[in-house]
Design a protein around this motif. Structure first.
Motif, mmCIF file in Angstrom:
data_model
loop_
_atom_site.group_PDB
_atom_site.id
_atom_site.type_symbol
_atom_site.label_atom_id
_atom_site.label_comp_id
_atom_site.label_asym_id
_atom_site.label_seq_id
_atom_site.Cartn_x
_atom_site.Cartn_y
_atom_site.Cartn_z
ATOM 1 N N GLN A 127 1.037 -1.461 -0.088
ATOM 2 C CA GLN A 127 0.095 0.043 0.497
ATOM 3 C C GLN A 127 0.818 1.417 0.041
ATOM 4 O O GLN A 127 1.879 1.667 0.908
ATOM 5 N N PRO A 128 0.344 2.238 -0.142
ATOM 6 C CA PRO A 128 0.979 3.283 -0.537
ATOM 7 C C PRO A 128 1.564 4.232 1.306
ATOM 8 O O PRO A 128 0.508 3.669 2.163
ATOM 9 N N GLY A 129 2.430 4.276 1.045
ATOM 10 C CA GLY A 129 3.047 4.591 2.134
ATOM 11 C C GLY A 129 4.041 3.869 3.167
ATOM 12 O O GLY A 129 4.065 3.711 4.196
ATOM 13 N N GLY A 133 15.752 10.344 0.163
ATOM 14 C CA GLY A 133 16.244 9.943 1.440
ATOM 15 C C GLY A 133 14.925 8.863 1.413
ATOM 16 O O GLY A 133 15.046 8.002 2.913
ATOM 17 N N ARG A 134 14.055 8.035 0.127
ATOM 18 C CA ARG A 134 13.018 7.492 0.867
ATOM 19 C C ARG A 134 13.837 5.768 1.260
ATOM 20 O O ARG A 134 13.140 4.933 1.605
ATOM 21 N N PHE A 135 15.207 6.121 -0.264
ATOM 22 C CA PHE A 135 15.243 4.624 -0.923
ATOM 23 C C PHE A 135 16.839 4.317 0.684
ATOM 24 O O PHE A 135 17.566 5.309 0.167
ATOM 25 N N SER A 154 8.394 5.060 2.621
ATOM 26 C CA SER A 154 7.129 5.903 2.270
ATOM 27 C C SER A 154 7.022 5.724 0.083
ATOM 28 O O SER A 154 6.661 6.585 -0.295
ATOM 29 N N LEU A 155 7.092 4.886 0.094
ATOM 30 C CA LEU A 155 6.074 4.458 -0.818
ATOM 31 C C LEU A 155 4.917 4.880 -1.633
ATOM 32 O O LEU A 155 4.151 5.598 -0.834
ATOM 33 N N ARG A 170 16.935 -10.948 -13.860
ATOM 34 C CA ARG A 170 15.089 -11.085 -14.029
ATOM 35 C C ARG A 170 14.573 -9.825 -13.993
ATOM 36 O O ARG A 170 13.124 -9.421 -13.599
ATOM 37 N N GLY A 171 15.013 -9.268 -12.400
ATOM 38 C CA GLY A 171 13.866 -8.502 -12.286
ATOM 39 C C GLY A 171 13.306 -8.967 -11.212
ATOM 40 O O GLY A 171 12.780 -10.507 -10.980
ATOM 41 N N THR A 172 12.586 -7.830 -10.378
ATOM 42 C CA THR A 172 11.887 -8.447 -9.152
ATOM 43 C C THR A 172 10.389 -7.186 -9.481
ATOM 44 O O THR A 172 11.005 -6.379 -9.023
ATOM 45 N N GLN A 173 9.526 -7.719 -9.062
ATOM 46 C CA GLN A 173 8.127 -6.177 -9.450
ATOM 47 C C GLN A 173 7.784 -6.241 -7.999
ATOM 48 O O GLN A 173 7.211 -6.921 -7.134
ATOM 49 N N VAL A 174 7.418 -4.528 -8.073
ATOM 50 C CA VAL A 174 7.095 -3.935 -7.100
ATOM 51 C C VAL A 174 5.997 -3.114 -7.760
ATOM 52 O O VAL A 174 5.969 -2.190 -8.018
ATOM 53 N N THR A 175 4.895 -3.874 -6.910
ATOM 54 C CA THR A 175 3.620 -3.350 -6.863
ATOM 55 C C THR A 175 2.613 -2.038 -5.867
ATOM 56 O O THR A 175 2.343 -2.705 -4.902
#
Length: 115
Positions: A13-15, A66-68, A85-86, A107-112
């Motif tokens: 979820q956002p945040g 500064g979030r990451f 704080s996504l 190959r990557g990883t999905q973030v939604t």
């Protein structure tokens, strides 16, 4: 042969927060710089951060605000990307790479990020 394997992507979820992992093998990992990048459909790869595995030196894209944070575990040749704080705009496929352009990447990883 270089091998980079990302994991940890999820629906959040956002945040919220996530920690992505990148396990590196097949080359002299301890002397490498590992980068994190991301890509959304139809757009170019976007560079996020890098870490020097020999010195622990770190650099970030300015817009991350500064979030990451990037970190490493030398014992397991793992590089992490801690994301806080996504936002919905962070939705993307995330890659680790041994070059800043992402030419040699996993190959990557999905973030939604969605409510």
């Amino acid at each position: 042969q270089v091998q980079l394997v990302e994991s940890g992507g999820d629906l959040v979820q956002p945040g919220g927060s996530l920690r992505l992992s990148c396990v590196a093998s097949g080359f002299r990992v301890s002397r490498q710089i590992i980068h994190w990048l991301r890509q959304t459909p139809g757009k170019d790869l976007e560079w996020l951060a890098r870490i020097d595995l020999a010195t622990d030196g770190k650099m970030y894209s300015k817009w991350l605000e500064g979030r990451f944070a990037i970190s490493k575990d030398s014992a397991t040749n793992t590089v992490y990307l801690h994301m806080n704080s996504l936002k919905t705009d962070d939705t993307a496929k995330y890659y680790c790479a041994i070059d800043s352009a992402g030419t040699t990447r996993g190959r990557g990883t999905q973030v939604t990020v969605s409510s």
